[in-house]
Design a protein around this motif. Structure first.
Motif, mmCIF file in Angstrom:
data_model
loop_
_atom_site.group_PDB
_atom_site.id
_atom_site.type_symbol
_atom_site.label_atom_id
_atom_site.label_comp_id
_atom_site.label_asym_id
_atom_site.label_seq_id
_atom_site.Cartn_x
_atom_site.Cartn_y
_atom_site.Cartn_z
ATOM 1 N N UNK A 74 -30.000 158.729 -94.197
ATOM 2 C CA UNK A 74 -29.443 159.832 -93.413
ATOM 3 C C UNK A 74 -29.136 159.410 -91.979
ATOM 4 N N UNK A 75 -29.717 158.305 -91.524
ATOM 5 C CA UNK A 75 -29.491 157.836 -90.158
ATOM 6 C C UNK A 75 -28.255 156.950 -90.019
ATOM 7 N N UNK A 76 -27.570 156.645 -91.125
ATOM 8 C CA UNK A 76 -26.343 155.866 -91.029
ATOM 9 C C UNK A 76 -25.342 156.629 -90.168
ATOM 10 N N UNK A 77 -24.444 155.889 -89.523
ATOM 11 C CA UNK A 77 -23.358 156.537 -88.783
ATOM 12 C C UNK A 77 -22.407 157.178 -89.792
ATOM 13 N N UNK A 78 -21.519 158.031 -89.321
ATOM 14 C CA UNK A 78 -20.560 158.695 -90.199
ATOM 15 C C UNK A 78 -19.717 157.668 -90.960
ATOM 16 N N UNK A 79 -19.221 156.638 -90.281
ATOM 17 C CA UNK A 79 -18.401 155.624 -90.947
ATOM 18 C C UNK A 79 -19.212 154.823 -91.962
ATOM 19 N N UNK A 80 -20.456 154.527 -91.634
ATOM 20 C CA UNK A 80 -21.308 153.804 -92.579
ATOM 21 C C UNK A 80 -21.568 154.655 -93.816
ATOM 22 N N UNK A 81 -21.757 155.953 -93.624
ATOM 23 C CA UNK A 81 -21.964 156.857 -94.760
ATOM 24 C C UNK A 81 -20.722 156.895 -95.637
ATOM 25 N N UNK A 82 -19.564 156.960 -95.007
ATOM 26 C CA UNK A 82 -18.321 156.990 -95.785
ATOM 27 C C UNK A 82 -18.141 155.703 -96.586
ATOM 28 N N UNK A 83 -18.378 154.563 -95.953
ATOM 29 C CA UNK A 83 -18.240 153.286 -96.661
ATOM 30 C C UNK A 83 -19.281 153.155 -97.770
ATOM 31 N N UNK A 84 -20.504 153.620 -97.503
ATOM 32 C CA UNK A 84 -21.566 153.530 -98.511
ATOM 33 C C UNK A 84 -21.216 154.379 -99.726
ATOM 34 N N UNK A 100 -22.765 143.565 -106.276
ATOM 35 C CA UNK A 100 -23.397 144.843 -105.923
ATOM 36 C C UNK A 100 -24.104 144.732 -104.580
ATOM 37 N N UNK A 101 -24.830 143.639 -104.367
ATOM 38 C CA UNK A 101 -25.537 143.428 -103.099
ATOM 39 C C UNK A 101 -24.529 143.335 -101.957
ATOM 40 N N UNK A 102 -23.482 142.538 -102.140
ATOM 41 C CA UNK A 102 -22.469 142.391 -101.086
ATOM 42 C C UNK A 102 -21.782 143.709 -100.768
ATOM 43 N N UNK A 103 -21.408 144.459 -101.797
ATOM 44 C CA UNK A 103 -20.719 145.732 -101.587
ATOM 45 C C UNK A 103 -21.599 146.714 -100.829
ATOM 46 N N UNK A 104 -22.846 146.839 -101.250
ATOM 47 C CA UNK A 104 -23.743 147.806 -100.622
ATOM 48 C C UNK A 104 -24.033 147.451 -99.174
ATOM 49 N N UNK A 105 -24.323 146.193 -98.896
ATOM 50 C CA UNK A 105 -24.650 145.804 -97.523
ATOM 51 C C UNK A 105 -23.406 145.797 -96.645
ATOM 52 N N UNK A 106 -22.247 145.508 -97.222
ATOM 53 C CA UNK A 106 -20.999 145.505 -96.451
ATOM 54 C C UNK A 106 -20.650 146.883 -95.908
ATOM 55 N N UNK A 107 -21.189 147.928 -96.511
ATOM 56 C CA UNK A 107 -20.949 149.273 -95.982
ATOM 57 C C UNK A 107 -21.572 149.421 -94.597
ATOM 58 N N UNK A 108 -22.653 148.700 -94.353
ATOM 59 C CA UNK A 108 -23.336 148.762 -93.065
ATOM 60 C C UNK A 108 -22.931 147.591 -92.172
ATOM 61 N N UNK A 109 -22.917 146.409 -92.747
ATOM 62 C CA UNK A 109 -22.514 145.201 -92.036
ATOM 63 C C UNK A 109 -21.314 144.585 -92.750
ATOM 64 N N UNK A 110 -20.095 144.957 -92.328
ATOM 65 C CA UNK A 110 -18.899 144.379 -92.966
ATOM 66 C C UNK A 110 -18.940 142.851 -92.910
ATOM 67 N N UNK A 111 -18.259 142.224 -93.829
ATOM 68 C CA UNK A 111 -18.177 140.769 -93.943
ATOM 69 C C UNK A 111 -19.486 140.129 -94.398
ATOM 70 N N UNK A 112 -20.318 140.863 -95.111
ATOM 71 C CA UNK A 112 -21.555 140.312 -95.657
ATOM 72 C C UNK A 112 -21.235 139.412 -96.842
ATOM 73 N N UNK A 113 -21.931 138.292 -96.930
ATOM 74 C CA UNK A 113 -21.787 137.375 -98.063
ATOM 75 C C UNK A 113 -23.179 137.065 -98.601
ATOM 76 N N UNK A 114 -23.288 137.024 -99.912
ATOM 77 C CA UNK A 114 -24.527 136.631 -100.571
ATOM 78 C C UNK A 114 -24.343 135.214 -101.086
ATOM 79 N N UNK A 115 -25.305 134.365 -100.805
ATOM 80 C CA UNK A 115 -25.259 132.984 -101.292
ATOM 81 C C UNK A 115 -26.430 132.784 -102.244
ATOM 82 N N UNK A 116 -26.114 132.418 -103.468
ATOM 83 C CA UNK A 116 -27.149 132.204 -104.467
ATOM 84 C C UNK A 116 -27.754 130.810 -104.302
#
Length: 174
Positions: A74-84, A100-116
């Motif tokens: 609930x504390x996300x910004x309006x734009x973060x909520x929309x992206x999430x 799934x991890x990249x998509x979810x985290x990118x809503x808060x921090x765009x350009x997130x990459x997961x490295x296995x």
């Protein structure tokens, strides 16, 4: 017949052929199709997904609950909520995957990459998260919250690489 739109003809066309043979079902379908085709403005107001970018915060909170977005905050910004919320369907579809991890985290921090693990030489079934925090700055409490949320959408057998939070995340500052 119009190829698009909410018309009586289009609605009746969607009725299976076997049901069109039954006069009672056909009469009911024609009545329903006529009723629905006369109310396009009301039906259009029910479209949610295309409107996520314009929805208000209280409605986004309700929809996140209804759509079971377990990583919602609930504390996300309006734009973060929309992206999430906009990405939640993709996350649910791909649950347990790198995407799934990249998509979810990118809503808060765009350009997130997961490295296995095999991409960076780590231990099997471990991963790192590359988060671009250059626009928001480093907020360790927020990063900890993001890491906690990863548990909702990561693969159960996979683990975030061990170490301090600054080592778990490859923080780009440029």
């Amino acid at each position: 017949m119009n190829s698009h739109g909410l018309t009586k003809e289009n609605l009746l066309f969607a009725l299976p052929a076997a049901l069109r043979e039954d006069p009672t079902v056909l009469a009911l379908a024609e009545t329903a199709a006529e009723f629905l085709s006369g109310r396009p403005e009301e039906i259009d107001r029910l479209r949610i997904y295309p409107e996520v970018g314009r929805l208000g915060e209280p409605l986004l909170d309700i929809l996140a609950h209804d759509f079971k977005v377990d990583w919602w905050d609930a504390d996300y910004s309006l734009e973060e909520k929309r992206r999430t919320l906009a990405g939640s369907w993709r996350v649910h579809k791909l649950l347990g995957t790198k995407a799934a991890v990249e998509t979810a985290i990118s809503a808060i921090y765009p350009e997130t990459k997961v490295r296995e693990w095999f991409e960076y030489g780590g231990k099997p079934y471990h991963f790192r998260i590359d988060v671009n925090v250059s626009n928001e700055g480093l907020d360790k409490a927020r990063l900890r919250q993001v890491l906690d949320r990863v548990q909702f959408y990561k693969n159960l057998r996979s683990h975030i690489a061990s170490g301090a939070i600054a080592r778990r995340l490859l923080l780009r500052t440029q």
